[in-house]
Scaffold this motif. Structure first.
Motif, PDB file in Angstrom:
ATOM      1  N   LYS A 143      -5.651   8.841  -8.577  1.00 36.32           N
ATOM      2  CA  LYS A 143      -5.393  10.238  -7.527  1.00 36.32           C
ATOM      3  C   LYS A 143      -3.952  10.148  -6.900  1.00 36.32           C
ATOM      4  N   MET A 144      -3.540   9.141  -6.598  1.00 38.66           N
ATOM      5  CA  MET A 144      -2.160   9.018  -5.768  1.00 38.66           C
ATOM      6  C   MET A 144      -1.288   9.749  -6.650  1.00 38.66           C
ATOM      7  N   ASN A 145      -1.224   9.833  -7.989  1.00 38.36           N
ATOM      8  CA  ASN A 145       0.012  10.352  -8.681  1.00 38.36           C
ATOM      9  C   ASN A 145      -0.064  11.913  -8.474  1.00 38.36           C
ATOM     10  N   ASP A 146      -1.077  12.654  -8.419  1.00 40.49           N
ATOM     11  CA  ASP A 146      -1.110  14.313  -8.043  1.00 40.49           C
ATOM     12  C   ASP A 146      -0.755  14.301  -6.657  1.00 40.49           C
ATOM     13  N   ARG A 147      -1.181  13.155  -5.798  1.00 44.19           N
ATOM     14  CA  ARG A 147      -1.030  13.534  -4.358  1.00 44.19           C
ATOM     15  C   ARG A 147       0.662  13.440  -3.998  1.00 44.19           C
ATOM     16  N   HIS A 201      -4.063   9.712   1.888  1.00 45.32           N
ATOM     17  CA  HIS A 201      -4.501   8.872   0.875  1.00 45.32           C
ATOM     18  C   HIS A 201      -3.628   7.610   0.589  1.00 45.32           C
ATOM     19  N   GLY A 202      -4.140   6.463   0.181  1.00 45.89           N
ATOM     20  CA  GLY A 202      -3.428   5.317   0.003  1.00 45.89           C
ATOM     21  C   GLY A 202      -4.202   4.584  -1.274  1.00 45.89           C
ATOM     22  N   MET A 203      -3.246   3.622  -1.968  1.00 44.76           N
ATOM     23  CA  MET A 203      -3.665   2.898  -3.009  1.00 44.76           C
ATOM     24  C   MET A 203      -2.794   1.614  -3.022  1.00 44.76           C
ATOM     25  N   ILE A 218       0.880  -1.146   0.072  1.00 48.38           N
ATOM     26  CA  ILE A 218       0.145   0.148   0.011  1.00 48.38           C
ATOM     27  C   ILE A 218       0.755   1.115  -0.063  1.00 48.38           C
ATOM     28  N   VAL A 219       0.908   1.891  -0.813  1.00 43.86           N
ATOM     29  CA  VAL A 219       1.384   3.233  -0.992  1.00 43.86           C
ATOM     30  C   VAL A 219       0.592   4.395  -0.443  1.00 43.86           C
ATOM     31  N   THR A 220       1.109   5.053   0.409  1.00 47.23           N
ATOM     32  CA  THR A 220       0.437   6.268   1.241  1.00 47.23           C
ATOM     33  C   THR A 220       0.963   7.454   1.145  1.00 47.23           C
ATOM     34  N   THR A 221       0.361   8.497   1.184  1.00 48.49           N
ATOM     35  CA  THR A 221       0.952  10.072   1.439  1.00 48.49           C
ATOM     36  C   THR A 221      -0.118  10.591   2.062  1.00 48.49           C
ATOM     37  N   ALA A 222       0.511  11.849   2.557  1.00 49.66           N
ATOM     38  CA  ALA A 222      -0.262  12.958   3.306  1.00 49.66           C
ATOM     39  C   ALA A 222       0.446  14.090   3.420  1.00 49.66           C
ATOM     40  N   GLU A 223      -0.352  15.187   3.593  1.00 46.54           N
ATOM     41  CA  GLU A 223       0.310  16.587   4.110  1.00 46.54           C
ATOM     42  C   GLU A 223       0.859  16.131   5.622  1.00 46.54           C
ATOM     43  N   CYS A 224       1.944  17.108   6.011  1.00 47.13           N
ATOM     44  CA  CYS A 224       2.635  16.818   7.245  1.00 47.13           C
ATOM     45  C   CYS A 224       1.690  16.529   8.547  1.00 47.13           C
TER      46      CYS A 224
END
Ligand code: FAD
Ligand code: NAD
Length: 164
Positions: A58-62, A32-34, A19-25
């Motif tokens: 969506k993950m790409n822009d995130r 967001h995860g995918m 699962i790849v995840t990201t977030a603002e600090c």
């Protein structure tokens, strides 16, 4: 070479599942995860990995916005988590994050990598995001495996880490 033939051929390359995840600090509302299996180790010195993300995801822009991502390598019992983050059967009760270096990671995974994006390369209908591993942790256990379009759990015989 058709897309169907590509899937049939490359589906025979057994992979783990992440699962790849990201977030603002540290902002829990922005997580967001995918699900992704196009993940690879790139370099040990410096420590680099890459993920290949569909341009339409969506993950790409995130990732472009946050400049960082987490990779959680799933354990054999986390198929429902994988389906959830692929947009299939939703299992929100199974989704719990731990935070490392401002990056959310999936609880219960075998491996956690917290990465800073050092380069992003357009590649056809995907983008390759190379990440520097800023922090990692790992656990013993069986991995979730994706092969010919279905999930399996790999039962390891003998010692799990033959390199000691
Ligand atoms: P969405 O489709 O909107 O989100 C994905 C899912 O994650 C949604 O169901 C959503 O409910 C859930 N979710 C997101 N954030 C949260 C949150 N904070 N809390 C709870 N739930 C949340 N695509 C690739 O580009 N590269 C790959 O390497 C890749 N590998 C795959 C491997 C497998 C085994 C599978 C099944 C799919 C793979 N995909 C891959 C496809 C990809 O997982 C899906 O297309 C996914 O839906 C794209 O996500 P998205 O960023 O567009 O966001
Ligand atoms: P599948 O039979 O589509 O996948 C088999 C293999 O084909 C994958 O492991 C991957 O190597 C390749 N592949 C599949 N779709 C791809 C894509 N859009 N771009 C690049 N490579 C791709 O497996 P499935 O169970 O039908 O997959 C479920 C969904 O997840 C499908 O929509 C599939 O497109 C998507 N998926 C995407 C990727 C990816 O973007 N790299 C990888 C795996 C699955």
């Amino acid at each position: 070479v058709t897309a169907l033939h590509m899937r049939k051929a490359l589906g025979r390359f057994a992979s783990g599942v992440t699962i790849v995840t990201t977030a603002e600090c540290d902002d829990e509302d922005s997580v967001h995860g995918m699900t992704a299996n196009a993940f690879t180790s790139v370099s040990l010195d410096p420590p680099l990995v890459l993920v290949s993300i569909a341009n339409r995801a969506k993950m790409n822009d995130r990732i472009a916005e946050t400049g960082k991502y987490g990779v959680s390598i799933l354990a054999g019992d986390q198929e429902p988590v994988s389906l959830h983050f692929a947009g299939a059967a939703q299992q929100p009760d199974l989704v719990r994050f731990v935070w490392r270096r401002g990056v959310p990671l999936l609880e219960g995974a075998l491996v956690h990598l917290a990465c800073t994006v050092v380069a992003s390369y357009p590649a056809g209908d995907h983008t390759l995001h190379v990440g520097r591993v800023e922090q990692l942790s790992y656990d013993d256990g069986h991995p979730l495996v994706f092969y010919t379009g279905s999930f399996r759990s790999l039962e390891l015989l003998g010692r799990d880490e033959p390199w000691g």
